[in-house]
Design an enzyme around this catalytic site. Structure first.
Site, PDB file in Angstrom:
ATOM      1  N   ARG A  45       0.832  -1.210   0.000  1.00 34.48           N
ATOM      2  CA  ARG A  45       0.000   0.000   0.000  1.00 34.48           C
ATOM      3  C   ARG A  45       0.864   1.257   0.000  1.00 34.48           C
ATOM      4  NH1 ARG A  45      -2.063  -3.762  -1.072  1.00 34.48           N
ATOM      5  NH2 ARG A  45      -3.918  -4.785  -0.242  1.00 34.48           N
TER       6      ARG A  45
ATOM      7  N   GLU B 119      -4.636   3.012   6.371  1.00 30.45           N
ATOM      8  CA  GLU B 119      -4.449   2.937   4.926  1.00 30.45           C
ATOM      9  C   GLU B 119      -5.050   4.169   4.264  1.00 30.45           C
ATOM     10  OE1 GLU B 119      -6.031   0.006   1.343  1.00 30.45           O
ATOM     11  OE2 GLU B 119      -5.575  -0.854   3.300  1.00 30.45           O
TER      12      GLU B 119
ATOM     13  N   SER C 246     -11.292  -0.669   3.583  1.00 32.76           N
ATOM     14  CA  SER C 246     -10.356  -1.044   4.651  1.00 32.76           C
ATOM     15  C   SER C 246      -9.644   0.200   5.165  1.00 32.76           C
ATOM     16  CB  SER C 246      -9.330  -2.054   4.132  1.00 32.76           C
ATOM     17  OG  SER C 246      -9.976  -3.225   3.688  1.00 32.76           O
TER      18      SER C 246
END
Length: 338
Positions: A164, A334, A238
């Site tokens: 990520r 995230e 998420s």
């Protein structure tokens, strides 16, 4: 290009946070993007470029120019024996691009179906799901320098992809605007069905012959059953990355929590399932006012109606503190907190 004043950003972020932009502009060409950036520079004003707004949390009003990226279009740049190279403008909706690939039998992104957001965010975040990441299908991208106005091509190596992560989140943070991305897609698919519940879902759907379409249908069903629709409950998917720990820490946790869900990384570290940690810390379904942790997927923070960005952030802090106290593991968001 038209610059508007005092515009609500509620329709422009999937959390549905009602923050306002001092100035706002939609751009549909690179020339308009350059014009907007130049206008902001002359006004000595900060800029925020957004696409689908599915990976941001707005804590407050934005005292600058918000630029909505609506660069659209696809183009096949070429093919070779194994691959098709497709250039996609950054404002295209990611899932619509996945559907385009399925329709034309371009393989490689089927595991990434139904991920929210726009194409431009895909390399920035190195989005991934079910064993596939953007770096696996990425060829190159074009980006415009915000302040000097030149365009630059970035290769896979230039992007320095990580979990990520990319160079755009650190070394070149807030320096470039991605305008298009070229993907290297397979003519003959290589299937990835070992991660998560894909194999079980394929069996449930009685799929006897694998195809990229079948895998995409399985992924869409899994995601739809687990993740709330932002049109119904504000969320950014998420919210936390899955944390990685060294083997000794993993073994220590495993002794205390035998059901711990984890996956071994290539570098020998162990990736823990953040959702499992949050759920077993007792926070699944937690709610304070209109901000909370989703009742079906603990990895997702939600806005049940009128939560502010600061209230969502308070829940984020509670989750991180609770998980650290229980497991000694640090979670990292995230989502980009602005």
């Amino acid at each position: 290009m038209e610059i508007l004043d005092h515009i609500s950003l509620k329709p422009c972020n999937s959390f549905g946070i009602d923050a306002r932009a001092r100035h706002f502009a939609k751009i549909t060409s690179v020339a308009e993007l350059q014009e907007a950036l130049e206008w902001a520079q002359k006004a000595a004003m900060p800029t925020l470029v957004i696409g689908g707004g599915s990976n941001i949390l707005l804590r407050e009003d934005y005292n600058g120019l918000v630029i909505k990226n609506e660069l659209l279009g696809y183009e096949v740049l070429g093919t070779d024996e194994d691959f098709v190279y497709v250039k996609v403008n950054a404002g295209e909706v990611w899932h619509r691009f996945v559907l385009h690939c399925l329709e034309h039998a371009y393989a490689g992104v089927e595991n990434l179906a139904l991920i929210p957001g726009c194409v431009g965010a895909s390399p920035m975040q190195n989005i991934g799901a079910y064993g596939v990441e953007i770096r696996d299908v990425f060829h190159e991208l074009t980006a415009l320098h915000r302040y000097e106005g030149y365009q630059r091509t970035f290769t896979n190596e230039d992007c320095a992809f990580g979990y990520r992560e990319s160079v755009f989140k650190h070394v070149y943070k807030d320096q470039f605007v991605i305008t298009d991305v070229t993907y290297r897609l397979r003519k003959k698919p290589v299937y990835h069905i070992e991660y998560g519940a894909i194999r079980q879902e394929l069996e449930r759907q009685h799929v006897s012959e694998l195809s990229i379409q079948a895998i995409a249908r399985a992924v869409i069903h899994i995601r739809s059953s687990k993740l709330p629709d932002p049109a119904e409950i504000g969320n950014a998917g998420s919210f936390f990355k899955n944390p990685s720990v060294d083997p000794a820490k993993y073994e220590s946790l495993k002794k205390e929590f035998p059901e711990l869900v984890a996956y071994e990384n290539e570098d020998g570290t162990v990736k823990l399932a953040a959702g499992w940690l949050i759920e077993h810390a007792g926070l699944k379904g937690y709610r304070k006012g209109d901000a909370g942790v989703h009742e079906k997927q603990a990895l997702v923070l939600v806005n049940y109606g009128n939560a502010t960005g600061s209230e969502i952030l308070q829940v984020c802090d509670l989750v991180m503190d609770t998980v650290f106290k229980k497991y000694g593991v640090t979670l990292h968001p995230e989502v980009n907190i602005l």
